[in-house]
Motif scaffolding. Sequence first.
Motif: not given
Length: 81
Positions: A38-54
């Motif tokens: 989200r914050e680093l311009p040169d970082w790959p724009k891949i978001q990983l999903v965490l399973e909810s612990r709720q």
Amino acid sequence: MCAEHADAYLDALTQNEISKSPEVAYRAAVNGWNQAARELPDWPKIQLVLESRQKIITLPKTDFLEAFLMDLEQLMSSLSH
């Protein structure tokens, strides 16, 4: 980086006893990756999903009195406006 890489990391943490709390280390790594994406311009724009612990626990409506259900419906209606 993809979900399979993150899963392999968790497996390595667990199997090799690299961390006393593999799940905590895994979640911290995934959260760190997502923040960097989200914050680093040169970082790959891949978001990983965490399973909810709720944990969600529900009861069937038949377990409640009709008067309660009517009051609840009125409350929810007033809150939605």
